[in-house]
Scaffold this active site. Structure first.
Site, PDB file in Angstrom:
ATOM      1  N   TYR A  88       1.145   9.263  -9.368  1.00 50.74           N
ATOM      2  CA  TYR A  88       1.455   8.115  -8.496  1.00 50.74           C
ATOM      3  C   TYR A  88       0.368   7.936  -7.445  1.00 50.74           C
ATOM      4  CZ  TYR A  88       3.281   5.773  -4.349  1.00 50.74           C
ATOM      5  OH  TYR A  88       3.412   4.961  -3.247  1.00 50.74           O
ATOM      6  N   THR A 105      -0.529   4.003   0.631  1.00 51.54           N
ATOM      7  CA  THR A 105       0.337   5.102   1.064  1.00 51.54           C
ATOM      8  C   THR A 105      -0.470   6.268   1.638  1.00 51.54           C
ATOM      9  OG1 THR A 105       1.812   6.821   0.194  1.00 51.54           O
ATOM     10  CG2 THR A 105       0.291   5.861  -1.369  1.00 51.54           C
ATOM     11  N   ASP A 106       0.176   7.046   2.483  1.00 52.89           N
ATOM     12  CA  ASP A 106      -0.473   8.261   3.023  1.00 52.89           C
ATOM     13  C   ASP A 106      -0.759   9.275   1.922  1.00 52.89           C
ATOM     14  OD1 ASP A 106       2.160   9.060   2.543  1.00 52.89           O
ATOM     15  OD2 ASP A 106       2.513   9.865   4.550  1.00 52.89           O
ATOM     16  N   GLU A 107      -0.067   9.142   0.776  1.00 58.17           N
ATOM     17  CA  GLU A 107      -0.215  10.150  -0.280  1.00 58.17           C
ATOM     18  C   GLU A 107      -1.616  10.157  -0.884  1.00 58.17           C
ATOM     19  OE1 GLU A 107       2.943  10.686  -3.022  1.00 58.17           O
ATOM     20  OE2 GLU A 107       4.484  10.288  -1.533  1.00 58.17           O
ATOM     21  N   ASP A 132      10.875  23.456  -7.831  1.00 54.59           N
ATOM     22  CA  ASP A 132      10.023  22.582  -7.020  1.00 54.59           C
ATOM     23  C   ASP A 132       9.370  21.495  -7.876  1.00 54.59           C
ATOM     24  OD1 ASP A 132       8.908  21.685  -4.720  1.00 54.59           O
ATOM     25  OD2 ASP A 132       7.665  23.448  -4.332  1.00 54.59           O
ATOM     26  N   LYS A 191      -2.489   4.925  -6.772  1.00 54.04           N
ATOM     27  CA  LYS A 191      -2.597   4.158  -5.517  1.00 54.04           C
ATOM     28  C   LYS A 191      -4.015   4.303  -4.937  1.00 54.04           C
ATOM     29  CE  LYS A 191       0.313   2.234  -3.591  1.00 54.04           C
ATOM     30  NZ  LYS A 191       0.788   0.819  -3.712  1.00 54.04           N
TER      31      LYS A 191
HETATM   32  P1  NAD Z   1      10.138   0.019  -4.951  1.00 58.94           P
HETATM   33  O1  NAD Z   1       9.982   0.899  -6.140  1.00 58.94           O
HETATM   34  O2  NAD Z   1      11.424   0.036  -4.202  1.00 58.94           O
HETATM   35  O3  NAD Z   1       9.866  -1.504  -5.375  1.00 58.94           O
HETATM   36  C1  NAD Z   1       8.818  -1.873  -6.218  1.00 58.94           C
HETATM   37  C2  NAD Z   1       9.026  -3.338  -6.619  1.00 58.94           C
HETATM   38  O4  NAD Z   1       7.905  -3.729  -7.439  1.00 58.94           O
HETATM   39  C3  NAD Z   1      10.284  -3.588  -7.459  1.00 58.94           C
HETATM   40  O5  NAD Z   1      10.951  -4.730  -7.010  1.00 58.94           O
HETATM   41  C4  NAD Z   1       9.742  -3.805  -8.879  1.00 58.94           C
HETATM   42  O6  NAD Z   1      10.555  -4.666  -9.664  1.00 58.94           O
HETATM   43  C5  NAD Z   1       8.387  -4.432  -8.574  1.00 58.94           C
HETATM   44  N1  NAD Z   1       7.429  -4.245  -9.677  1.00 58.94           N
HETATM   45  C6  NAD Z   1       7.146  -3.080 -10.321  1.00 58.94           C
HETATM   46  N2  NAD Z   1       6.234  -3.306 -11.282  1.00 58.94           N
HETATM   47  C7  NAD Z   1       5.917  -4.634 -11.226  1.00 58.94           C
HETATM   48  C8  NAD Z   1       5.018  -5.457 -11.953  1.00 58.94           C
HETATM   49  N3  NAD Z   1       4.269  -4.976 -12.950  1.00 58.94           N
HETATM   50  N4  NAD Z   1       4.937  -6.768 -11.619  1.00 58.94           N
HETATM   51  C9  NAD Z   1       5.695  -7.290 -10.618  1.00 58.94           C
HETATM   52  N5  NAD Z   1       6.584  -6.542  -9.915  1.00 58.94           N
HETATM   53  C10 NAD Z   1       6.691  -5.230 -10.206  1.00 58.94           C
HETATM   54  O7  NAD Z   1       8.911   0.378  -4.002  1.00 58.94           O
HETATM   55  P2  NAD Z   1       8.854   0.425  -2.396  1.00 58.94           P
HETATM   56  O8  NAD Z   1       9.313   1.766  -1.940  1.00 58.94           O
HETATM   57  O9  NAD Z   1       9.456  -0.792  -1.845  1.00 58.94           O
HETATM   58  O10 NAD Z   1       7.265   0.395  -2.187  1.00 58.94           O
HETATM   59  C11 NAD Z   1       6.584  -0.848  -2.087  1.00 58.94           C
HETATM   60  C12 NAD Z   1       5.098  -0.576  -1.928  1.00 58.94           C
HETATM   61  O11 NAD Z   1       4.878   0.212  -0.762  1.00 58.94           O
HETATM   62  C13 NAD Z   1       4.496   0.227  -3.089  1.00 58.94           C
HETATM   63  O12 NAD Z   1       3.203  -0.285  -3.332  1.00 58.94           O
HETATM   64  C14 NAD Z   1       4.416   1.642  -2.558  1.00 58.94           C
HETATM   65  O13 NAD Z   1       3.350   2.337  -3.167  1.00 58.94           O
HETATM   66  C15 NAD Z   1       4.151   1.386  -1.099  1.00 58.94           C
HETATM   67  N6  NAD Z   1       4.621   2.427  -0.152  1.00 58.94           N
HETATM   68  C16 NAD Z   1       5.902   2.867  -0.186  1.00 58.94           C
HETATM   69  C17 NAD Z   1       6.333   3.793   0.763  1.00 58.94           C
HETATM   70  C18 NAD Z   1       7.757   4.293   0.782  1.00 58.94           C
HETATM   71  O14 NAD Z   1       8.066   5.214   1.539  1.00 58.94           O
HETATM   72  N7  NAD Z   1       8.668   3.730   0.016  1.00 58.94           N
HETATM   73  C19 NAD Z   1       5.437   4.269   1.735  1.00 58.94           C
HETATM   74  C20 NAD Z   1       4.112   3.794   1.730  1.00 58.94           C
HETATM   75  C21 NAD Z   1       3.721   2.867   0.790  1.00 58.94           C
HETATM   76  O1  DAU Z   2       4.614   9.085   1.823  1.00 60.62           O
HETATM   77  C1  DAU Z   2       4.792   7.817   1.295  1.00 60.62           C
HETATM   78  C2  DAU Z   2       5.491   7.928  -0.042  1.00 60.62           C
HETATM   79  O2  DAU Z   2       6.823   8.317   0.238  1.00 60.62           O
HETATM   80  C3  DAU Z   2       5.452   6.642  -0.845  1.00 60.62           C
HETATM   81  O3  DAU Z   2       4.121   6.334  -1.166  1.00 60.62           O
HETATM   82  C4  DAU Z   2       6.287   6.782  -2.122  1.00 60.62           C
HETATM   83  O4  DAU Z   2       6.337   5.536  -2.801  1.00 60.62           O
HETATM   84  C5  DAU Z   2       7.694   7.193  -1.724  1.00 60.62           C
HETATM   85  O5  DAU Z   2       8.471   7.406  -2.896  1.00 60.62           O
HETATM   86  C6  DAU Z   2       7.666   8.468  -0.886  1.00 60.62           C
HETATM   87  O6  DAU Z   2       7.216   9.596  -1.686  1.00 60.62           O
HETATM   88  P1  DAU Z   2       7.903  11.041  -1.568  1.00 60.62           P
HETATM   89  O7  DAU Z   2       7.637  11.775  -2.823  1.00 60.62           O
HETATM   90  O8  DAU Z   2       7.524  11.707  -0.293  1.00 60.62           O
HETATM   91  O9  DAU Z   2       9.461  10.591  -1.448  1.00 60.62           O
HETATM   92  P2  DAU Z   2      10.797  11.195  -2.087  1.00 60.62           P
HETATM   93  O10 DAU Z   2      11.922  10.472  -1.437  1.00 60.62           O
HETATM   94  O11 DAU Z   2      10.744  11.212  -3.570  1.00 60.62           O
HETATM   95  O12 DAU Z   2      10.778  12.690  -1.591  1.00 60.62           O
HETATM   96  C7  DAU Z   2      10.720  13.020  -0.208  1.00 60.62           C
HETATM   97  C8  DAU Z   2      10.686  14.532  -0.108  1.00 60.62           C
HETATM   98  O13 DAU Z   2      11.946  15.053  -0.541  1.00 60.62           O
HETATM   99  C9  DAU Z   2       9.641  15.192  -1.003  1.00 60.62           C
HETATM  100  O14 DAU Z   2       9.117  16.323  -0.325  1.00 60.62           O
HETATM  101  C10 DAU Z   2      10.423  15.655  -2.219  1.00 60.62           C
HETATM  102  C11 DAU Z   2      11.798  15.960  -1.650  1.00 60.62           C
HETATM  103  N1  DAU Z   2      12.941  15.731  -2.561  1.00 60.62           N
HETATM  104  C12 DAU Z   2      13.046  14.515  -3.157  1.00 60.62           C
HETATM  105  C13 DAU Z   2      14.099  14.231  -4.016  1.00 60.62           C
HETATM  106  C14 DAU Z   2      14.216  12.885  -4.705  1.00 60.62           C
HETATM  107  C15 DAU Z   2      13.892  16.719  -2.757  1.00 60.62           C
HETATM  108  O15 DAU Z   2      13.797  17.820  -2.194  1.00 60.62           O
HETATM  109  N2  DAU Z   2      14.937  16.446  -3.608  1.00 60.62           N
HETATM  110  C16 DAU Z   2      15.076  15.258  -4.259  1.00 60.62           C
HETATM  111  O16 DAU Z   2      16.043  15.087  -5.046  1.00 60.62           O
END
Ligand code: NAD
Ligand code: DAU
Length: 339
Positions: A153, A128-130, A275, A157
C-alpha cells in the site's frame, strides 16, 4: 463557481471532505467520481444532491479507465482536482497488491494526464505518512525525509507521489501533495482499527490486537484533515508537500482499552494475534511547515474527538450493520437501477 473534482468521495475521507466543502465553500461546485469498490458507500452521500441543489454531482467511474476519466473532464472543465480514490487498507495490500498498483499508481497517472490535457489549475494528491516508512521511539516525519515505504500500500502511494512530482517537472502541472497521519471520525469502513474495535466491543467479540499492541499511530480527526486539504488546494505552492498530523500519538493498545472503557466492556476481550508482516512501529508527524506557511493546526483534541467518534458509531449502528451484512452495496442498484 470553482469547479472541483473529488475522486473517492464515497469513501471515509472523501465523504467527510464533500460534506466539509459543500458546507464551507458555497462558491464551489463538486463532482464526485467514485468506482464504488467495497470501500465506497453511496449511502454516505445520498442526501447531498438535494441538500445542495446544483452543486453536487455523482459519477460512477474508474480512475484507471482513461476513456471514463476523459468523459468526466470534458463534461466539467475542472479548476481543481483532489485525488482521494485509492485502495487504502494495508492488510489487503499484503494479501493482494495488484489492485493497489492499478488504482493507486496507474489511476493517478490517468488523472494526471487528464489534468495536463484539460489545463486544470490545481491538482492535489492526498498521500499518507506511510510513504516515509517507520520511526523508532524518537523523532517525527518531515517533508524532506527520503521515501521508505514498507507495505505494498505505502509503496503504491509513494510511487504516486513520484508521478505527481514528474508531471510538475515535465509538463508544468500545478500540483501539490498532502501527507497525513491516521484519520479517525465518522464513516470509516469497519475494517480499520477504531471502527472495527467499536463494533467488536459492542458485540462483546474478541478485539484482535496485532503483535504486542505497542505500535504507535498519530491520530488526527478527519475534519482537521479535510480543512487542511482545502487550504492546501487554495494556497499551497506548486511542487510542495505538506504534512498534517494530529499531535496525538497513541499506542494501539491504549486506543483499544479506551474503546472498551467507553463501552463498559472488560479488557478480557482483548486478544493478541499474529503481527502484521512488515508492521511499521511508529508514525508521528512534524507539521510545522503547513503551520508556518498556511497557518494550519489540528483543532480537535484527541480525547474529545475519540469520544464523539465512538458515540457516532453507537448512534449509527444501522450504517455499519448494512456494511457488515453487505446490503449497503444494493444502494446503487436501488438508486440508479444498475450495477
Ligand atoms: P477509503 O478506502 O475509505 O475510500 C476509498 C474510496 O476510493 C472508495 O469510495 C472507493 O470506492 C474509491 N475507489 C477505489 N478505487 C477506485 C477507482 N479505481 N476509481 C474510482 N474510485 C475508486 O479510503 P480513505 O481512508 O477515505 O482514504 C482516502 C485517501 O486518503 C486515500 O488516497 C488514502 O491513501 C489517503 N489517506 C488515508 C488516511 C486514513 O487514515 N484513512 C490517512 C492519510 C491518507
Ligand atoms: O497513517 C495513515 C494510514 O493510516 C493511511 O494511509 C491508511 O490508508 C489507513 O488505513 C491507516 O493505515 P494503518 O495501517 O495505520 O491503519 P489500521 O487502522 O489498519 O491500523 C492501525 C493500527 O492498528 C496498526 O498499527 C495496525 C493495528 N491493528 C489494525 C487492525 C485492523 C490491529 O492491531 N488490529 C486490527 O485488527
Amino acid at each position: 463557481m470553482t469547479k472541483v473534482l473529488i475522486t473517492g468521495g464515497c469513501g471515509f475521507i472523501g465523504t467527510n471532505l464533500l460534506r466539509y466543502i459543500l458546507k464551507e465553500k458555497p462558491g464551489w461546485k463538486v463532482v464526485n467520481l467514485d468506482l464504488l469498490t467495497y470501500a465506497g458507500n453511496l449511502e454516505n452521500t445520498m442526501d447531498l444532491a438535494e441538500a445542495y441543489p446544483g452543486r453536487y454531482t455523482f459519477v460512477r467511474g474508474d480512475i484507471t479507465d482513461p476513456a471514463a476519466v476523459e468523459r468526466v473532464f470534458q463534461a466539467h472543465e475542472f479548476d481543481i482536482v483532489m485525488n482521494l480514490a485509492a485502495e487504502s487498507h494495508v492488510d489487503r495490500s499484503i494479501l493482494d497488491s495488484g489492485v493497489f498498483v492499478r488504482t493507486n499508481v496507474i489511476g493517478v497517472q490517468v488523472l494526471l494526464d487528464a489534468a495536463v490535457k484539460h489545463k486544470v489549475k490545481k491538482f492535489l494528491q492526498v498521500s499518507t505518512d506511510e510513504v516515509y516508512g517507520s520511526l523508532g521511539s524518537h523523532g517525527r516525519f518531515r517533508e524532506d525525509l527520503p521515501l521508505a515505504p514498507n507495505s505494498p500500500y505505502s509503496a503504491s502511494k509513494a510511487a504516486a507521489d513520484l508521478m505527481v512530482r514528474a508531471y510538475i517537472k515535465t509538463y508544468g502541472l500545478d500540483a501539490v501533495i498532502t501527507r497525513c497521519s491516521n484519520n479517525y471520525g465518522p464513516y470509516q469502513f469497519p475494517e480499520k482499527l477504531i471502527p472495527l474495535m467499536v463494533v467488536n466491543a459492542y458485540h462483546e467479540r474478541e478485539l484482535p490486537v496485532y503483535g504486542d499492541g505497542k505500535n504507535v499511530r498519530d491520530w488526527i480527526h478527519v475534519e482537521d484533515h479535510c480543512r487542511g486539504i482545502v487550504l492546501v488546494a487554495e494556497q499551497g505552492c506548486c511542487g510542495e508537500v505538506y504534512n498534517m498530523g494530529g499531535d496525538a500519538e497513541q499506542e494501539n493498545i491504549q486506543i483499544v482499552r479506551s474503546i472498551l472503557a467507553h463501552l463498559g466492556r472488560p479488557d478480557e476481550l482483548i486478544r493478541y494475534v499474529k503481527d502484521r508482516p512488515g508492521h511499521d512501529f511508529r508514525y508521528a508527524m512534524d507539521f510545522s511547515k503547513i503551520e508556518a506557511q498556511l497557518g494550519w493546526l489540528p483543532r480537535v483534541d484527541f480525547e474529545t474527538g475519540i469520544r464523539k467518534t465512538i458515540d457516532w458509531y453507537l448512534e449509527n449502528k444501522p450504517w455499519w450493520e448494512r456494511i457488515l451484512s453487505g446490503t449497503y452495496r444494493d444502494y446503487y442498484e436501488r438508486m440508479y437501477g444498475q450495477r
